[in-house]
Design a protein around this motif. Sequence first.
Motif, PDB file in Angstrom:
ATOM      1  N   LEU A 287       0.822  -1.204   0.000  1.00 49.73           N
ATOM      2  CA  LEU A 287       0.000   0.000   0.000  1.00 49.73           C
ATOM      3  C   LEU A 287       0.854   1.251   0.000  1.00 49.73           C
ATOM      4  O   LEU A 287       2.029   1.223   0.364  1.00 49.73           O
ATOM      5  CB  LEU A 287      -0.930   0.036   1.228  1.00 49.73           C
ATOM      6  N   GLU A 288       0.216   2.363  -0.394  1.00 43.20           N
ATOM      7  CA  GLU A 288       0.863   3.665  -0.299  1.00 43.20           C
ATOM      8  C   GLU A 288      -0.197   4.721  -0.033  1.00 43.20           C
ATOM      9  O   GLU A 288      -1.294   4.684  -0.615  1.00 43.20           O
ATOM     10  CB  GLU A 288       1.624   3.980  -1.588  1.00 43.20           C
ATOM     11  N   PHE A 289       0.142   5.660   0.859  1.00 49.07           N
ATOM     12  CA  PHE A 289      -0.770   6.728   1.254  1.00 49.07           C
ATOM     13  C   PHE A 289      -0.087   8.064   0.999  1.00 49.07           C
ATOM     14  O   PHE A 289       1.083   8.240   1.348  1.00 49.07           O
ATOM     15  CB  PHE A 289      -1.144   6.598   2.734  1.00 49.07           C
ATOM     16  N   HIS A 290      -0.809   9.012   0.388  1.00 51.43           N
ATOM     17  CA  HIS A 290      -0.277  10.323   0.045  1.00 51.43           C
ATOM     18  C   HIS A 290      -1.021  11.405   0.807  1.00 51.43           C
ATOM     19  O   HIS A 290      -2.240  11.314   0.998  1.00 51.43           O
ATOM     20  CB  HIS A 290      -0.429  10.596  -1.456  1.00 51.43           C
ATOM     21  N   GLY A 291      -0.321  12.448   1.217  1.00 47.51           N
ATOM     22  CA  GLY A 291      -0.984  13.574   1.870  1.00 47.51           C
ATOM     23  C   GLY A 291      -0.041  14.344   2.774  1.00 47.51           C
ATOM     24  O   GLY A 291       1.182  14.283   2.648  1.00 47.51           O
ATOM     25  N   THR A 292      -0.623  15.070   3.714  1.00 50.55           N
ATOM     26  CA  THR A 292       0.177  15.742   4.729  1.00 50.55           C
ATOM     27  C   THR A 292       0.711  14.689   5.696  1.00 50.55           C
ATOM     28  O   THR A 292       0.223  13.550   5.710  1.00 50.55           O
ATOM     29  CB  THR A 292      -0.682  16.736   5.508  1.00 50.55           C
ATOM     30  N   PRO A 293       1.705  15.036   6.512  1.00 53.89           N
ATOM     31  CA  PRO A 293       2.200  14.045   7.481  1.00 53.89           C
ATOM     32  C   PRO A 293       1.089  13.462   8.344  1.00 53.89           C
ATOM     33  O   PRO A 293       1.011  12.240   8.529  1.00 53.89           O
ATOM     34  CB  PRO A 293       3.210  14.843   8.307  1.00 53.89           C
TER      35      PRO A 293
END
Length: 470
Positions: A287-293
């Motif tokens: 999996l991979e998640f994108h966004g702010t910390p």
Amino acid sequence: MVVADAKVEPELGGDFSAASEALLNALGNKVVMSAAICAQHANITTYLPNEPPDAVVYANDTRDVQTVVGICREFGVPLIPFGTGTSLEGHVNAPYGGISLDLSRMDRILAVHADDLDCVIEPGVTRKRLNENLRDQGLFFPIDPGADASLGGMVSTRASGTNAVRYGTMKDNVLALKVVLPNGDVITTARRARKTSAGYDLTRLFVGAEGTLGVITEITLRLYGIPETIVAGVCPFPTIRDACDTVIETIQSGVPVARIELLDEVQVRASNGYAKLGLPETPHLFLEFHGTPAGAREQAERFAEIAAAHSAGAFVSADRPEDRNRLWQARHDAYWSVLPLRPGAKAVATDVCVPLSRLADCVMETKRDIEEMGLIAPIVGHVGDGNFHTTLMVDVADPADTAKAKLFMARMVERAIAMDGTCTGEHGVGQGKMKYLAAEHGAATLDAMRTLKRAFDPQNIMNPGKIVAV
């Protein structure tokens, strides 16, 4: 039962001798007739036979493309656009001979409009090179089919990949195209505006047309800002169904996951051996998640909660680029990793896509076929959008082994279509999956496609023998 389109192509070929003389006079050393070069420009990636063209022409610009199209039209010679040759269903074969038009030298990045989040490129630009160019501007192009394909080929096959669950497929990220039509005219399908209601959507018509309606010479693509934070992770499951059910609940819960990839236990074993991952040999999700910390961390935590409810093992996350890159490189190397599973066999990749609610059923029934037929066929998938792949290890020199593989692939397609899915989520039709389109779309829809093909290409010189017979 899958029923093939009964129509067959008329005799094609034209006057190649006259066409070759005209091409040599017009383009000189851009024309190559070496048997080895021609063989390299035909299918090399599946069980389908290698059907080379009579000549290869290397185009430098749109004018060269117009010249080749004009000569092929004049002498009735088939023309097959070629990018990098990574397509999987015989798209670049030349079953009637003719000219392979190699667009790899048309590799200029013409403009990057950072404020508008778009760029204009030529079709020979590869995905990796584009992103290397964009990185310093804080931008990236997200569609990632695994291979370092040309963007022209990705447009023509309506490619997808690991990021599709968040960023969509090529059809969602192409804003406009410049195309040389079979009659030699050059058209631009749209402006750079993000939306329009002005006329037919010709851009979408050419995306996925596999070179059967024209030759793409410029592409305007949508770009995205590089995420502030990227968190990758890997999670083991006791069964394929547990993993698939986790995917379904994750998507239905609105978690904006960027990538969610399934590897069955056979593929995990192969990846362990090739990339030294050291994972438990059970089904896994990458999996991979994108966004702010905070946002990316919250997404990862929410996924971990859902996975735990489906009997998952420990979810291990990583945000260091080197750790993330190692994980995804192992995923992209899946093709190479499976070759030792059956030395001497060829890896034949195929895919289907089903509605997300039917994903677990389709994968489980496919696994049952693999076991009952005694096949070696690891499963991987961009399962966030219901798309998965098998990589069949086939002895293509053994007719019985090849026949068994074809039966398996036919059953896989029949199952997907019965579940209101499609025979191909992203590999395209080419030659290999033409026979399934009648069952998927129906005769009337196929006739509508045929009408479009005849209207654009009445001589049937543009990549004949692909998608639909005329």
